[in-house]
Design a protein around this motif. Structure first.
Motif, mmCIF file in Angstrom:
data_model
loop_
_atom_site.group_PDB
_atom_site.id
_atom_site.type_symbol
_atom_site.label_atom_id
_atom_site.label_comp_id
_atom_site.label_asym_id
_atom_site.label_seq_id
_atom_site.Cartn_x
_atom_site.Cartn_y
_atom_site.Cartn_z
ATOM 1 N N THR A 83 0.860 -1.242 -0.249
ATOM 2 C CA THR A 83 0.022 0.133 -0.468
ATOM 3 C C THR A 83 0.998 1.343 -0.004
ATOM 4 N N ARG A 84 1.833 1.305 0.726
ATOM 5 C CA ARG A 84 2.687 2.905 0.938
ATOM 6 C C ARG A 84 3.323 2.952 -0.379
ATOM 7 N N GLU A 140 1.112 3.633 -2.999
ATOM 8 C CA GLU A 140 0.535 5.410 -2.304
ATOM 9 C C GLU A 140 1.123 6.077 -3.184
ATOM 10 N N ALA A 141 2.770 5.714 -3.053
ATOM 11 C CA ALA A 141 3.523 6.969 -3.608
ATOM 12 C C ALA A 141 3.834 6.722 -5.000
#
Length: 379
Positions: free
Chosen positions: A26-27, A30-31
């Motif tokens: 997810t990180r 999102e980036a």
């Protein structure tokens, strides 16, 4: 016994996640770090540090690792590559993909691995490389002949798809001087979902691998974004590992000590449960050094297929790793007699082996194996 009593035994192999992988992905999402990014490069650095090597080059799969390693070693059309027939077909497909000729060799039945003697008996003037397969995670020691192979200009390219984390002496596999290839597929000791890694021997080899995995393009991504052109100076392929996959690998690496311990404990639980059983032979995984990837037994050939069918009928996820490659239609041109491999190919049976299983599960699987063997023998 039915699947309801041992639900995890339905699967021969299964990924094991530690609960941090989804957040790591997810990180990255999102980036916006979908492709080959700094996350991939961090994964390379972390793997290199874990293995105790100067560098590691991440690629899209274990097959891509083998293909790229062969190209980086200069193996090409007409070259001969010594390889055991007892391996997954990807090993041989990578050899064929570079235009080389697989020279199939036999194995030691106790380990399902090649030996230095078997390798040297197969060496010819056309031999360009040896690809020992670290079957089931077991290290293959070619130390005694490594010098002679080097003198002849023969590269050693380890297929360590099963063997991430295993050791040779005080060193992890990958840190012993061979060009080493790992797989990080879904069911491997360490998974990225899909991915692979090549451990280069030299800086020059690392540079070549990095160009190969990016279509032969030499400018870094950030430089290409601010230029009107880019340079392609060699053959290459689209073999990068995405940041999404690398994020999974990083989360897995954080827990690898647990993986290592759990897989050794599971294999030993099988070993202890199988010890009193007549009629089967446990394949030695060398669990003191290896991080086992498989737990295999050999069942006499007249009974193996019957035992397989009886266990599958009871929802026990047994498998066969692997049908010998020299008997496959695609590789018939290079077929030669390999008596040990052919015998083992008719006998080998892989028991369910993954971290979801408990010691109780393994005992129940072994009990079902004994019942199937008795039933098959009396059929």
């Amino acid at each position: 016994m039915t699947v309801s009593s041992v639900p995890d035994a339905r699967r021969n192999a299964s990924p094991y996640l530690y609960g941090l992988e989804a957040a790591a992905v997810t990180r990255v999402l999102e980036a916006g770090q979908y492709g080959h990014t700094a996350v991939t490069e961090e994964f390379e650095r972390r793997v290199a540090a874990f293995l105790g090597v100067p560098d590691a080059v991440a690629v899209a799969s274990g097959t891509a690792a083998l293909h790229a390693a062969l190209l980086a070693a200069g193996v090409g059309p007409g070259d001969e590559v010594i390889v055991p027939s007892m391996t997954f077909c990807a090993t041989v497909q990578a050899i064929v993909a570079v235009g080389a000729v697989p020279r199939f060799v036999d194995i030691a039945p106790a380990t399902l691995c090649v030996t230095d003697q078997l390798v040297m008996e197969a060496v010819s003037g056309a031999t360009a490389a040896v690809v020992p397969v670290l079957f089931g995670g077991r290290p293959v020691d070619l130390t005694a002949v490594r010098g002679e192979l080097a003198e002849r200009g023969i590269a050693v390219i380890e297929d360590a798809a099963h063997a991430f984390g295993s050791r040779t002496g005080t060193h992890r596999v990958g840190a012993t001087g061979a060009l080493t290839c790992f797989s990080f597929g879904p069911i491997k000791n360490l998974t990225c979902g899909q991915g692979g890694m090549v451990i280069p021997r030299t800086t020059r080899e690392a540079d070549r691998l990095r160009r190969l995995r990016l279509l032969g393009v030499v400018q870094p991504q950030d430089e290409r974004a601010n230029a009107t052109t880019y340079r392609v100076d060699s053959f290459g392929l689209r073999y990068q590992l995405s940041g999404i996959n690398a994020a999974i690998g990083l989360a897995q690496l954080d827990h690898f000590a647990t993986t290592e311990h759990a897989r050794r404990r599971l294999w030993r639980a099988y070993r202890d449960a199988l010890a009193p059983m007549d009629g089967v032979t446990l394949v030695d995984a060398d669990a003191d050094r290896a991080v086992p990837h498989l737990c295999q037994v050999r069942v006499p050939a007249p009974l193996r297929d019957k035992v397989f069918a009886k266990l599958r009928a009871r929802d026990i996820g047994v498998g066969v790793h692997y049908p010998p490659n020299h008997l496959q239609p695609a590789f018939a041109a290079w077929r030669r007699p390999l008596p040990a491999t052919e015998r083992v190919g008719e006998e080998v049976l892989s028991l369910p082996f993954h971290q979801h299983l408990t010691k109780t599960d393994t005992a129940l699987v072994v009990s079902a194996l004994g019942e199937a063997l008795t039933s098959a023998g009396g059929a």
